[in-house]
Write a protein that holds these residues in place. Structure first.
Motif, short mmCIF file in Angstrom:
data_model
loop_
_atom_site.label_atom_id
_atom_site.label_comp_id
_atom_site.label_asym_id
_atom_site.label_seq_id
_atom_site.Cartn_x
_atom_site.Cartn_y
_atom_site.Cartn_z
N HIS A 139 0.85 -1.19 0.00
CA HIS A 139 0.00 0.00 0.00
C HIS A 139 0.89 1.25 0.00
O HIS A 139 1.24 1.78 1.05
N ASP A 142 -2.00 4.08 -1.86
CA ASP A 142 -3.34 3.86 -1.31
C ASP A 142 -3.27 3.64 0.20
O ASP A 142 -3.58 2.55 0.70
N ALA A 144 -5.13 4.55 2.52
CA ALA A 144 -6.42 4.31 3.17
C ALA A 144 -6.64 2.82 3.44
O ALA A 144 -7.38 2.46 4.36
N ASN A 145 -5.99 1.98 2.66
CA ASN A 145 -6.14 0.53 2.84
C ASN A 145 -4.93 -0.10 3.50
O ASN A 145 -4.65 -1.29 3.29
N SER A 147 -2.43 -2.01 5.91
CA SER A 147 -2.65 -3.27 6.62
C SER A 147 -2.25 -3.21 8.09
O SER A 147 -2.68 -4.05 8.89
N ARG A 149 -2.28 -2.61 11.84
CA ARG A 149 -3.44 -2.49 12.73
C ARG A 149 -3.01 -2.07 14.13
O ARG A 149 -1.95 -2.48 14.62
N ARG A 180 -4.40 1.44 11.28
CA ARG A 180 -5.86 1.47 11.27
C ARG A 180 -6.37 0.86 12.57
O ARG A 180 -5.92 -0.22 12.99
N ALA A 388 -11.04 6.23 -7.58
CA ALA A 388 -11.71 4.93 -7.38
C ALA A 388 -12.22 4.38 -8.70
O ALA A 388 -12.56 5.13 -9.59
#
Length: 388
Positions: A139, A142, A144-145, A147, A149, A180, A388
């Motif tokens: 990523h 991107d 926003a995605n 991985s 955590r 995230r 998108a």
């Protein structure tokens, strides 16, 4: 002969203070970086900590921030400093940019007072090294995605994941890590001696070899609530840090371009073929004229954005995208064209041109690829989201 930036008398657009700061940074780049940077690049080893201490003494680290040992310089002064550093080497400018505009800025903007007091004075002095962990192996454009955590475990947080292509990571004392969580994207100031945190040097790079780049692994990294950046809410926080760093790139890329053009002009006026200097041939002069034109336009764009930022306090993302897209794209074109003027000597480490060209390949990609900046500008022009 006239230096390229003298053609439009851009010197007259700078204040005495701005010129003084530029000259100080130019001298330290000439004295401390230029004599050894070709060897650093060849070996892939740079005395980052020594440089950080020297830059800290000059007030270059986080120089555009205020308080906590930071100089509080203007945006234009900071930009000129980036330009002189990158005229020596993009990797050296990256050290300063990542330290000040990413790691320090994130803590300065989003951190608690305790975090600011703990980290910023030492980082401004160059005694502590910081890195900024956003990009991941899968990523890059991107985030926003991402991985990585962050989950709550009682009063603590636990981080798992990995970050890739992180400048300063192998040497860092503190890593700003984005992850995230249930509530969205959150940021942490992570001491790198925390159990579960590791960073390995990325080897076999063909670009930015005078810069320390690492891969970060986070395996059950347990942190107290006090490590979280309390004012960072959502993806907008790390993206604003990228906007901050891109401003330095707008200026820095022009430094690399200027250095390439300087070398090409010197070479063209002394290298003889067919009985006269190659700078006397029409095709060579056309190349030099076109490159000088783009260098001056890029400098004026950087200066305009700097003045705008100094007057308004901030730049809109699309304004920064215009600067990054144009200036890096033109800088790499200038470097490649200068290489043709030097002929076979253009690939030699005795000249900086190929090193600049290789470095600019990374600069073209990091802090947003050209395609990403095109889409940012396109969305602003049309009101339509093409991501998108």
């Amino acid at each position: 002969m006239v230096a390229p930036l003298d053609l439009l008398d851009v010197e007259s657009l700078l204040s005495d203070t701005e010129r003084d700061i530029r000259e100080v940074v130019r001298r330290v780049a000439d004295d401390r970086v230029r004599p050894d940077v070709a060897e650093w690049y060849e070996k892939g080893q740079t005395p980052v900590r020594d440089l950080a201490l020297e830059f800290g003494k000059l007030g270059l680290l986080g120089m555009h921030l205020t308080g906590y040992g930071c100089a509080g310089a203007s945006a234009v002064s900071y930009g000129l400093a980036c330009m002189e550093l990158e005229a020596a080497d993009s990797g050296v400018r990256s050290l300063v940019s990542v330290q000040g505009s990413l790691a320090m800025y994130a803590i300065w903007k989003f951190g608690s007072e305790e975090q600011k007091q703990r980290w910023l004075p030492g980082m401004a002095a160059g005694e502590l090294i910081g890195c900024f962990g956003l990009t991941e192996p899968d990523h890059g454009s991107d985030p926003a995605n991402m991985s990585t955590r962050a989950r709550r475990d009682g009063a603590d947080w636990v981080l798992d994941g990995g970050k890739m292509w992180i400048t300063n990571a192998p040497l860092a004392d503190v890593a700003v890590i984005w992850a995230r969580a249930e509530e969205g994207v959150v940021g942490f100031a992570v001491p790198t001696d925390t159990p579960g945190f590791s960073a390995r040097e990325i080897k076999r790079k063909m670009s930015l070899r005078a810069s320390s780049t690492g891969e970060i692994t986070l395996e059950g990294v347990r942190l107290p609530e006090s490590a979280r950046l309390p004012e960072a809410r959502g993806l907008k926080a790390p993206l604003s840090c990228l906007t901050e760093a891109r401003f330095g790139i707008i200026w820095g890329s022009m430094g690399a371009a200027r250095d390439c053009l300087r070398v090409a002009i010197d070479y063209a006026t002394t290298r003889e073929q067919f009985g006269r200097p190659i700078g006397g041939f029409q095709l060579t002069q056309a190349k030099l004229a076109d490159m000088s034109l783009e260098l001056q336009k890029g400098f004026l764009l950087a200066l305009h954005l700097g003045r705008l930022r100094d007057s308004t306090g901030a730049l809109r993302p699309e304004q920064v995208s215009i600067g990054k897209l144009n200036n890096v794209r033109e800088a790499i074109a200038i470097a490649r064209t200068c290489r043709t003027i030097l002929g076979g000597n253009g690939i030699s480490g005795e000249y900086p041109v190929m090193r600049h060209a290789n470095n600019l390949e990374s600069v073209l990609t990091y802090e947003g690829t050209s395609e990403i900046h095109q889409l940012v500008i396109g969305q602003k022009l049309t009101g339509l989201n093409a991501f998108a």
